[in-house]
Scaffold this motif. Structure first.
Motif, mmCIF file in Angstrom:
data_model
loop_
_atom_site.group_PDB
_atom_site.id
_atom_site.type_symbol
_atom_site.label_atom_id
_atom_site.label_comp_id
_atom_site.label_asym_id
_atom_site.label_seq_id
_atom_site.Cartn_x
_atom_site.Cartn_y
_atom_site.Cartn_z
ATOM 1 N N CYS A 118 0.836 -1.199 0.000
ATOM 2 C CA CYS A 118 0.000 0.000 0.000
ATOM 3 C C CYS A 118 0.874 1.253 0.000
ATOM 4 O O CYS A 118 1.969 1.261 0.569
ATOM 5 N N TYR A 119 0.379 2.286 -0.650
ATOM 6 C CA TYR A 119 1.143 3.533 -0.771
ATOM 7 C C TYR A 119 1.641 4.027 0.585
ATOM 8 O O TYR A 119 2.789 4.423 0.724
ATOM 9 N N ASP A 120 0.753 4.021 1.580
ATOM 10 C CA ASP A 120 1.147 4.575 2.874
ATOM 11 C C ASP A 120 2.073 3.662 3.677
ATOM 12 O O ASP A 120 2.610 4.076 4.698
ATOM 13 N N ASP A 158 3.086 9.765 4.471
ATOM 14 C CA ASP A 158 2.421 11.047 4.217
ATOM 15 C C ASP A 158 1.655 11.075 2.899
ATOM 16 O O ASP A 158 1.193 12.134 2.470
ATOM 17 N N ALA A 159 1.490 9.929 2.263
ATOM 18 C CA ALA A 159 0.872 9.881 0.934
ATOM 19 C C ALA A 159 -0.557 10.417 0.919
ATOM 20 O O ALA A 159 -1.006 10.926 -0.103
ATOM 21 N N TYR A 160 -1.269 10.324 2.022
ATOM 22 C CA TYR A 160 -2.678 10.720 2.038
ATOM 23 C C TYR A 160 -2.934 11.992 2.847
ATOM 24 O O TYR A 160 -4.077 12.341 3.101
ATOM 25 N N GLN A 161 -1.908 12.697 3.240
ATOM 26 C CA GLN A 161 -2.074 13.841 4.131
ATOM 27 C C GLN A 161 -2.810 15.022 3.512
ATOM 28 O O GLN A 161 -3.399 15.828 4.212
ATOM 29 N N CYS A 204 9.056 6.618 -3.127
ATOM 30 C CA CYS A 204 9.594 5.940 -4.319
ATOM 31 C C CYS A 204 10.853 5.166 -3.961
ATOM 32 O O CYS A 204 11.013 4.011 -4.359
ATOM 33 N N ALA A 205 11.725 5.799 -3.211
ATOM 34 C CA ALA A 205 12.971 5.134 -2.810
ATOM 35 C C ALA A 205 12.670 3.886 -1.985
ATOM 36 O O ALA A 205 13.279 2.830 -2.180
ATOM 37 N N ALA A 206 11.704 3.983 -1.069
ATOM 38 C CA ALA A 206 11.338 2.827 -0.236
ATOM 39 C C ALA A 206 10.705 1.725 -1.080
ATOM 40 O O ALA A 206 10.957 0.536 -0.855
ATOM 41 N N LEU A 207 9.892 2.106 -2.069
ATOM 42 C CA LEU A 207 9.294 1.114 -2.963
ATOM 43 C C LEU A 207 10.373 0.359 -3.727
ATOM 44 O O LEU A 207 10.360 -0.873 -3.782
ATOM 45 N N TRP A 208 11.315 1.079 -4.329
ATOM 46 C CA TRP A 208 12.366 0.410 -5.119
ATOM 47 C C TRP A 208 13.256 -0.449 -4.227
ATOM 48 O O TRP A 208 13.683 -1.522 -4.639
ATOM 49 N N LYS A 209 13.498 -0.008 -2.997
ATOM 50 C CA LYS A 209 14.273 -0.826 -2.056
ATOM 51 C C LYS A 209 13.520 -2.122 -1.749
ATOM 52 O O LYS A 209 14.100 -3.207 -1.754
ATOM 53 N N ALA A 246 -0.570 12.091 -2.722
ATOM 54 C CA ALA A 246 0.671 12.784 -3.075
ATOM 55 C C ALA A 246 1.811 11.849 -2.692
ATOM 56 O O ALA A 246 2.181 11.762 -1.526
ATOM 57 N N PHE A 247 2.320 11.115 -3.666
ATOM 58 C CA PHE A 247 3.384 10.150 -3.396
ATOM 59 C C PHE A 247 4.726 10.867 -3.520
ATOM 60 O O PHE A 247 5.009 11.495 -4.534
ATOM 61 N N HIS A 248 5.547 10.781 -2.490
ATOM 62 C CA HIS A 248 6.784 11.560 -2.395
ATOM 63 C C HIS A 248 8.020 10.744 -2.792
ATOM 64 O O HIS A 248 7.978 9.517 -2.840
ATOM 65 N N ALA A 249 9.116 11.443 -3.029
ATOM 66 C CA ALA A 249 10.369 10.803 -3.440
ATOM 67 C C ALA A 249 10.828 9.760 -2.423
ATOM 68 O O ALA A 249 11.337 8.699 -2.800
ATOM 69 N N SER A 250 10.643 10.029 -1.141
ATOM 70 C CA SER A 250 11.059 9.063 -0.118
ATOM 71 C C SER A 250 10.260 7.766 -0.258
ATOM 72 O O SER A 250 10.788 6.675 -0.038
#
Length: 145
Positions: free
Chosen positions: A34-36, A41-44, A55-60, A49-53
């Motif tokens: 899930c995004y969050d 903070d994706a749903y704040q 994206c980095a966590a997703l790719w990791k 609003a999906f942030h760079a941090s």
């Protein structure tokens, strides 16, 4: 669908990444994130609003588990699953061929059918191709195995 419904709480959009193994003869979803889970903070802001941090966590996550992103899914508040201007201009993965899906009613929809979903393929340059979830040559197929 249950996690999307729960995270959106019937009041805001939510999203999920559908993941599958790096190898194999055809793409098959074996897990989701899930995004969050990767961007708290994706749903704040009310909208996603999906942030760079994130994206980095997703790719990791993908690297560590040897999976790849197959489809990103997010909800809309009504039955309308057409892409909004924001959806068109902000692909989650701006790579030609990436699949995005929109589910209606904050995911208050049956999980056993994609009939109500919007399915889109990114063509580059902020252009998208719409795919019918019911067409014989559909882009996304729902199965139990």
């Amino acid at each position: 669908m249950r996690d999307l419904r729960k995270r959106g709480a019937g009041t805001r959009e939510s999203g999920v990444f559908l993941l599958g193994p790096l190898d194999g003869p055809y793409p098959r979803i074996t897990s989701y994130l899930c995004y969050d889970d990767v961007d708290p903070d994706a749903y704040q802001l009310g909208a996603i609003a999906f942030h760079a941090s994130g994206c980095a966590a997703l790719w990791k996550h993908c690297r560590e588990r040897k999976v790849r992103l197959l489809i990103d899914v997010h909800t809309h508040p009504t039955r309308d699953v057409r892409q909004s201007h924001i959806d068109v201009r902000h692909p989650t993965l701006p790579v030609v061929g990436h699949t995005a899906m929109i589910v209606p009613n904050y995911a208050n929809t049956p999980w056993w059918s994609l009939k109500a979903a919007g399915v889109y393929e990114y063509c580059g340059g902020f252009k998208w191709r719409t795919h019918s979830p019911l067409a014989p040559d559909r882009r996304v197929k729902l199965s139990l195995w």
